[in-house]
Design a protein around this motif. Sequence first.
Motif, mmCIF file in Angstrom:
data_model
loop_
_atom_site.group_PDB
_atom_site.id
_atom_site.type_symbol
_atom_site.label_atom_id
_atom_site.label_comp_id
_atom_site.label_asym_id
_atom_site.label_seq_id
_atom_site.Cartn_x
_atom_site.Cartn_y
_atom_site.Cartn_z
ATOM 1 N N UNK A 94 30.097 -6.198 -9.604
ATOM 2 C CA UNK A 94 29.839 -7.057 -10.748
ATOM 3 C C UNK A 94 30.108 -6.563 -12.162
ATOM 4 N N UNK A 95 30.956 -7.164 -12.793
ATOM 5 C CA UNK A 95 31.419 -6.695 -14.262
ATOM 6 C C UNK A 95 31.482 -7.746 -15.252
ATOM 7 N N UNK A 96 30.718 -7.393 -16.347
ATOM 8 C CA UNK A 96 30.797 -8.395 -17.464
ATOM 9 C C UNK A 96 31.883 -8.020 -18.500
ATOM 10 N N UNK A 97 32.433 -9.158 -19.165
ATOM 11 C CA UNK A 97 33.658 -8.584 -20.293
ATOM 12 C C UNK A 97 33.556 -9.753 -21.324
ATOM 13 N N UNK A 98 33.786 -9.409 -22.503
ATOM 14 C CA UNK A 98 34.179 -10.565 -23.727
ATOM 15 C C UNK A 98 35.409 -11.204 -23.656
#
Length: 308
Positions: A94-98
């Motif tokens: 699970x990875x966040x990104x702008x």
Amino acid sequence: MELRQIQYFMEAAKLEHVTEASYALHVSQSAVSRQIFKLEAELGVDLFIHEGRRVKLTPVGRMFLGHMEQLTKVIEKAKQEIEEYLDPERGTVCIGFPSSLAAQMIPTVVSAFRDRYPSVNFQLKHGSYRELIDSVSKGDLNLALMGPVPTSEGQIRSETLFQENIVALLPSGHPLSGRSSLHLSELSGDSFVLFPEGFVLRDIVVSSCKQIGFEPKVTFEGDDLDAIKGLVSAGLGITLLPEIALSESLPPSIVALPLREPSVTREVGVIVPANRELPPTEKLFYDFLKPFSSVFGHRFDPEPVVES
């Protein structure tokens, strides 16, 4: 209190109907009613207001639901971690990104990782710069790709992967569009199209302009990269964007030029929790990212200036 009772309670709370909850759970309506009754009897409170087979949560029922939702997340996370310890190559990242890393970096690294570990699943979470930092700090996320890399957040640990240039985007009809590179000061008289206040990319641009003696005149704002590029394309202003946020080929109505004296850059990296270990599959992805940074070199390096 049994997990089955909690599951039946949460489904009935979500649908506000016992019969519909029974359909969703593939059990009889009487089974749902019986387990909810047992749960209420054990707790000694009414969790629902009953209107036939329709139900609505009581105030204490709403409070209990919030706790059970948190409990369910903990249980699911525990199950996931156990499965990953048994076989990290079949877990979930699970990875966040702008938004500035969405067009190129995320697809590239996810695709490359899946080539090596085809059974790993991904959950991708888009968020603003501050939202991503807070999500990793609070435990909602364990990984987020960031640009620039935060350096003063106590609950997270940062690792820089590479440095990239921020380039000028001009309409093709701009007087300077035929140049090979620009001084930032040459744009002091232009109208800028920037992200709204509070966005880190705006802060980088405004700070760089102020360092050489002018404040950019912002005539349009937008929180979407494509919208900003569209306004530039229409001749309504110029902007500065990270090179990785650009598509491989810009439309002919936009020209991208490198900046020199000063060059404007940002560091791109990954943040992880400072006070907890990564689950095995996400640790696998984190380790994969470190040498992967060489893929993203500068595409708009300014040409050397030859003094006469």
